[in-house]
Design a protein around this motif. Structure first.
Motif, PDB file in Angstrom:
ATOM      1  N   GLN A 213      50.398  46.815  29.336  1.00 27.50           N
ATOM      2  CA  GLN A 213      48.990  47.123  29.581  1.00 27.50           C
ATOM      3  C   GLN A 213      48.716  47.661  30.988  1.00 27.50           C
ATOM      4  OE1 GLN A 213      49.092  43.579  28.009  1.00 27.50           O
ATOM      5  NE2 GLN A 213      50.076  43.140  29.940  1.00 27.50           N
ATOM      6  N   GLY A 214      49.638  48.510  31.460  1.00 28.82           N
ATOM      7  CA  GLY A 214      49.373  49.227  32.701  1.00 28.82           C
ATOM      8  C   GLY A 214      49.711  48.486  33.973  1.00 28.82           C
ATOM      9  N   GLY A 215      50.417  47.370  33.885  1.00 32.97           N
ATOM     10  CA  GLY A 215      50.965  46.709  35.066  1.00 32.97           C
ATOM     11  C   GLY A 215      50.000  46.230  36.125  1.00 32.97           C
ATOM     12  N   PRO A 216      48.933  45.501  35.779  1.00 32.55           N
ATOM     13  CA  PRO A 216      48.071  44.962  36.846  1.00 32.55           C
ATOM     14  C   PRO A 216      48.846  43.956  37.704  1.00 32.55           C
ATOM     15  CG  PRO A 216      47.459  44.047  34.690  1.00 32.55           C
ATOM     16  CD  PRO A 216      48.442  45.131  34.428  1.00 32.55           C
ATOM     17  N   ILE A 217      48.880  44.200  38.994  1.00 37.89           N
ATOM     18  CA  ILE A 217      49.686  43.378  39.912  1.00 37.89           C
ATOM     19  C   ILE A 217      48.889  42.161  40.365  1.00 37.89           C
ATOM     20  CG2 ILE A 217      51.059  43.371  42.033  1.00 37.89           C
ATOM     21  CD1 ILE A 217      51.132  46.429  41.881  1.00 37.89           C
ATOM     22  N   GLY A 218      49.568  41.003  40.399  1.00 38.55           N
ATOM     23  CA  GLY A 218      48.925  39.774  40.862  1.00 38.55           C
ATOM     24  C   GLY A 218      49.708  39.059  41.935  1.00 38.55           C
ATOM     25  N   ILE A 219      50.661  39.762  42.573  1.00 35.90           N
ATOM     26  CA  ILE A 219      51.495  39.158  43.604  1.00 35.90           C
ATOM     27  C   ILE A 219      51.363  39.938  44.908  1.00 35.90           C
ATOM     28  CG2 ILE A 219      53.153  38.228  41.961  1.00 35.90           C
ATOM     29  CD1 ILE A 219      54.992  40.604  42.589  1.00 35.90           C
ATOM     30  N   GLY A 220      52.003  39.412  45.963  1.00 33.34           N
ATOM     31  CA  GLY A 220      51.997  40.104  47.249  1.00 33.34           C
ATOM     32  C   GLY A 220      50.591  40.345  47.754  1.00 33.34           C
ATOM     33  N   PRO A 221      50.268  41.567  48.142  1.00 28.00           N
ATOM     34  CA  PRO A 221      48.934  41.856  48.686  1.00 28.00           C
ATOM     35  C   PRO A 221      47.805  41.717  47.675  1.00 28.00           C
ATOM     36  CG  PRO A 221      50.149  43.896  48.308  1.00 28.00           C
ATOM     37  CD  PRO A 221      51.127  42.770  48.099  1.00 28.00           C
ATOM     38  N   TYR A 222      48.132  41.548  46.382  1.00 32.37           N
ATOM     39  CA  TYR A 222      47.109  41.429  45.339  1.00 32.37           C
ATOM     40  C   TYR A 222      46.904  39.981  44.883  1.00 32.37           C
ATOM     41  CZ  TYR A 222      47.916  46.408  45.373  1.00 32.37           C
ATOM     42  OH  TYR A 222      48.060  47.716  45.778  1.00 32.37           O
ATOM     43  N   ALA A 223      47.664  39.060  45.439  1.00 29.96           N
ATOM     44  CA  ALA A 223      47.504  37.655  45.081  1.00 29.96           C
ATOM     45  C   ALA A 223      46.116  37.182  45.494  1.00 29.96           C
ATOM     46  CB  ALA A 223      48.574  36.809  45.765  1.00 29.96           C
ATOM     47  N   GLY A 224      45.444  36.441  44.611  1.00 31.20           N
ATOM     48  CA  GLY A 224      44.109  35.947  44.910  1.00 31.20           C
ATOM     49  C   GLY A 224      43.011  36.991  44.799  1.00 31.20           C
ATOM     50  N   ARG A 225      43.336  38.169  44.267  1.00 30.16           N
ATOM     51  CA  ARG A 225      42.351  39.255  44.142  1.00 30.16           C
ATOM     52  C   ARG A 225      42.232  39.704  42.681  1.00 30.16           C
ATOM     53  NH1 ARG A 225      44.639  43.723  48.039  1.00 30.16           N
ATOM     54  NH2 ARG A 225      42.785  44.833  47.251  1.00 30.16           N
ATOM     55  N   ARG A 226      42.334  38.754  41.747  1.00 27.68           N
ATOM     56  CA  ARG A 226      42.421  39.107  40.339  1.00 27.68           C
ATOM     57  C   ARG A 226      41.202  39.886  39.853  1.00 27.68           C
ATOM     58  NH1 ARG A 226      46.064  38.126  36.922  1.00 27.68           N
ATOM     59  NH2 ARG A 226      47.026  36.517  38.214  1.00 27.68           N
ATOM     60  N   ALA A 227      39.993  39.461  40.247  1.00 29.27           N
ATOM     61  CA  ALA A 227      38.781  40.152  39.786  1.00 29.27           C
ATOM     62  C   ALA A 227      38.743  41.583  40.307  1.00 29.27           C
ATOM     63  CB  ALA A 227      37.540  39.383  40.222  1.00 29.27           C
ATOM     64  N   GLU A 228      39.131  41.765  41.551  1.00 24.50           N
ATOM     65  CA  GLU A 228      39.130  43.109  42.145  1.00 24.50           C
ATOM     66  C   GLU A 228      40.164  44.001  41.466  1.00 24.50           C
ATOM     67  OE1 GLU A 228      40.233  45.200  46.458  1.00 24.50           O
ATOM     68  OE2 GLU A 228      39.851  43.038  46.346  1.00 24.50           O
ATOM     69  N   VAL A 229      41.367  43.441  41.238  1.00 29.21           N
ATOM     70  CA  VAL A 229      42.414  44.205  40.558  1.00 29.21           C
ATOM     71  C   VAL A 229      41.978  44.561  39.137  1.00 29.21           C
ATOM     72  CG1 VAL A 229      44.751  44.049  39.582  1.00 29.21           C
ATOM     73  CG2 VAL A 229      44.314  43.306  41.937  1.00 29.21           C
ATOM     74  N   PHE A 230      41.341  43.614  38.452  1.00 33.63           N
ATOM     75  CA  PHE A 230      40.884  43.876  37.083  1.00 33.63           C
ATOM     76  C   PHE A 230      39.911  45.038  37.056  1.00 33.63           C
ATOM     77  CE2 PHE A 230      38.161  43.395  33.398  1.00 33.63           C
ATOM     78  CZ  PHE A 230      39.062  43.089  32.386  1.00 33.63           C
ATOM     79  N   ASP A 231      38.990  45.086  37.991  1.00 30.38           N
ATOM     80  CA  ASP A 231      38.012  46.182  38.029  1.00 30.38           C
ATOM     81  C   ASP A 231      38.695  47.520  38.277  1.00 30.38           C
ATOM     82  OD1 ASP A 231      35.945  44.437  37.555  1.00 30.38           O
ATOM     83  OD2 ASP A 231      35.324  44.282  39.654  1.00 30.38           O
ATOM     84  N   ASP A 232      39.648  47.541  39.210  1.00 30.75           N
ATOM     85  CA  ASP A 232      40.377  48.783  39.491  1.00 30.75           C
ATOM     86  C   ASP A 232      41.190  49.217  38.270  1.00 30.75           C
ATOM     87  OD1 ASP A 232      39.344  48.787  42.028  1.00 30.75           O
ATOM     88  OD2 ASP A 232      41.156  48.002  42.991  1.00 30.75           O
ATOM     89  N   TRP A 233      41.889  48.254  37.695  1.00 32.82           N
ATOM     90  CA  TRP A 233      42.704  48.523  36.507  1.00 32.82           C
ATOM     91  C   TRP A 233      41.834  49.052  35.370  1.00 32.82           C
ATOM     92  CZ3 TRP A 233      42.015  45.704  31.914  1.00 32.82           C
ATOM     93  CH2 TRP A 233      42.966  45.923  30.908  1.00 32.82           C
ATOM     94  N   LEU A 234      40.695  48.422  35.147  1.00 31.67           N
ATOM     95  CA  LEU A 234      39.822  48.798  34.039  1.00 31.67           C
ATOM     96  C   LEU A 234      39.289  50.220  34.213  1.00 31.67           C
ATOM     97  CD1 LEU A 234      38.487  47.801  31.423  1.00 31.67           C
ATOM     98  CD2 LEU A 234      36.574  46.980  32.824  1.00 31.67           C
ATOM     99  N   TYR A 235      38.988  50.593  35.446  1.00 35.57           N
ATOM    100  CA  TYR A 235      38.470  51.939  35.724  1.00 35.57           C
ATOM    101  C   TYR A 235      39.459  52.999  35.223  1.00 35.57           C
ATOM    102  CZ  TYR A 235      37.143  56.119  38.338  1.00 35.57           C
ATOM    103  OH  TYR A 235      36.815  57.408  38.677  1.00 35.57           O
ATOM    104  N   PHE A 236      40.732  52.819  35.529  1.00 32.00           N
ATOM    105  CA  PHE A 236      41.721  53.821  35.139  1.00 32.00           C
ATOM    106  C   PHE A 236      42.118  53.697  33.672  1.00 32.00           C
ATOM    107  CE2 PHE A 236      42.282  53.934  39.771  1.00 32.00           C
ATOM    108  CZ  PHE A 236      42.155  55.301  39.964  1.00 32.00           C
ATOM    109  N   MET A 237      42.057  52.480  33.128  1.00 27.50           N
ATOM    110  CA  MET A 237      42.349  52.342  31.700  1.00 27.50           C
ATOM    111  C   MET A 237      41.286  53.047  30.865  1.00 27.50           C
ATOM    112  SD  MET A 237      45.266  50.871  31.384  1.00 27.50           S
ATOM    113  CE  MET A 237      45.415  50.176  29.731  1.00 27.50           C
ATOM    114  N   LYS A 238      40.051  53.016  31.320  1.00 26.15           N
ATOM    115  CA  LYS A 238      38.997  53.761  30.630  1.00 26.15           C
ATOM    116  C   LYS A 238      39.304  55.259  30.646  1.00 26.15           C
ATOM    117  CE  LYS A 238      35.167  50.546  31.477  1.00 26.15           C
ATOM    118  NZ  LYS A 238      33.894  50.314  32.208  1.00 26.15           N
ATOM    119  N   LYS A 239      39.831  55.725  31.759  1.00 23.70           N
ATOM    120  CA  LYS A 239      40.195  57.138  31.863  1.00 23.70           C
ATOM    121  C   LYS A 239      41.344  57.471  30.915  1.00 23.70           C
ATOM    122  CE  LYS A 239      41.225  60.611  35.421  1.00 23.70           C
ATOM    123  NZ  LYS A 239      41.409  60.830  36.890  1.00 23.70           N
TER     124      LYS A 239
END
Length: 361
Positions: A213-239
């Motif tokens: 499902q497009g590899g949403p990252i939840g580690i390293g610099p993205y740890a603790g930013r799940r909601a923000e990553v989800f929004d970014d991921w969703l934007y491009f998945m819609k595209k």
């Protein structure tokens, strides 16, 4: 291409997994496992016996798609042809499955091999070699493009060059794949999804299958930013959903990259816990792409570090328990069967949900 210095796979711990055992939900519901690996790497053997043991856990998996794992390459001959050794190895395992007395599952009914498409037109020779040794099972190629500048964000042990999908040589190699009516499996991180959009626009006749499902990252610099990553991921998945030639594999959240902490728990998570965590992403994909362009995958043995085979498929069934019989058939069988040209037919009509057992969370 080099391997990342830090391993990014969760180790498999049989004793830990044995602490939680579930009965399969809807054990007769037909499934095609759209993505798993077969390999014999140091400390990580997963071949016929190991997969057969997982398949025996109770779900009705009727066929599987084996995805490349950078193993079993030939040691001689032109370098761009050597990866066909892996396809030959997997085809032999598939033949063994067919020959096994009483075997009911077509392991590796379809094979997604590895070819370095950046060699351009020479990729055509490599694709033909894979086809020759595949026993008629070659269905596609995966040439990983997952790259991130920060090593702590990398969820793959493979480190390709940045911008791989833009490379002119790669695109010439992709044209060779398209001429042979093969599928391109795309594996990248959520930060790269626009690269696939550009490629799908440039290659409208190519069939793409986006892994995990497009590899949403939840580690390293993205740890603790799940909601923000989800929004970014969703934007491009819609595209990406706007391209009819892109389908999506739903799975792979058992990987370290996802950032879900289940592997750190003293006891493995149950299927309801997994379903609650994974559902927002998977349901979003189904809503955007439609069930006819989504397929479930175990991603074993990689995801086995987080949960057992039976538990993973129970979680998938709970995530879409409220779907119609037709939608669920597509997600578990139809999309993979059609996308990879397996040509399998079911003896029975599409099964319906088995009441509270199928819908309970």
């Amino acid at each position: 291409m080099t391997t990342a210095a830090k391993a990014r796979h969760i180790p498999i711990r049989p004793e830990w997994l044995a602490q939680h055992v579930e009965a399969p939900i809807e054990p007769d519901f037909p499934i095609i496992d759209a993505h798993h690996h077969l390999w014999d790497k140091p400390g990580a053997r997963y071949l016929f016996e190991e997969m057969a043991a997982d398949l025996a856990s109770g779900h009705n998996v009727v066929a599987t798609i084996s995805a490349e794992g950078k193993t079993g390459f030939w040691t001689g001959g032109p370098e761009h042809l050597r990866p066909a050794g892996e396809t030959e190895m997997i085809a032999a395992l598939a033949q063994r499955c067919v020959a096994e007395t009483g075997s009911r599952v077509r392991i590796a009914a379809g094979i997604v091999g590895y070819v370095d498409l950046s060699v351009g037109q020479a990729a055509g020779d490599a694709l033909d070699r894979h086809a020759e040794v595949s026993g008629g099972r070659l269905r596609g190629i995966r040439d990983t493009s997952a790259w991130h500048a920060d090593p702590e964000a990398r969820g793959s042990v493979i480190l390709p060059p940045p911008g791989k999908l833009y490379d002119p040589g790669f695109r010439r190699g992709l044209a060779e794949l398209t001429r042979r009516n093969l599928v391109f499996d795309a594996w990248m991180y959520h930060t790269q999804l626009n690269e696939l959009a550009d490629l799908a626009h440039a290659a409208p006749d190519t069939r793409f299958v986006l892994n995990h499902q497009g590899g949403p990252i939840g580690i390293g610099p993205y740890a603790g930013r799940r909601a923000e990553v989800f929004d970014d991921w969703l934007y491009f998945m819609k595209k990406l959903a706007g391209f009819d030639n892109i389908s999506v594999k739903l799975g792979g959240f058992g990987m370290l990259m996802s950032g879900f902490p289940f592997a750190e728990h003293p006891v493995p998570a149950d299927s309801s816990q997994l379903a609650d965590a994974w559902a927002p992403y998977m349901r979003a994909c189904i809503e955007l792409f439609g069930a006819a362009r989504c397929m479930f995958e175990s991603n074993f043995p990689v995801d086995k570090g987080t949960a057992s085979y039976c538990t993973v498929w129970n979680a998938f069934k709970k995530i879409v328990a409220d779907g119609s019989p037709t939608e669920r058939h597509e997600l578990f069988f139809g999309c993979a069967n059609r996308t990879y040209g397996l040509g399998l037919e079911l003896d029975e009509t599409i099964p319906r949900a088995a009441g509270s057992e199928a819908s309970g969370r």
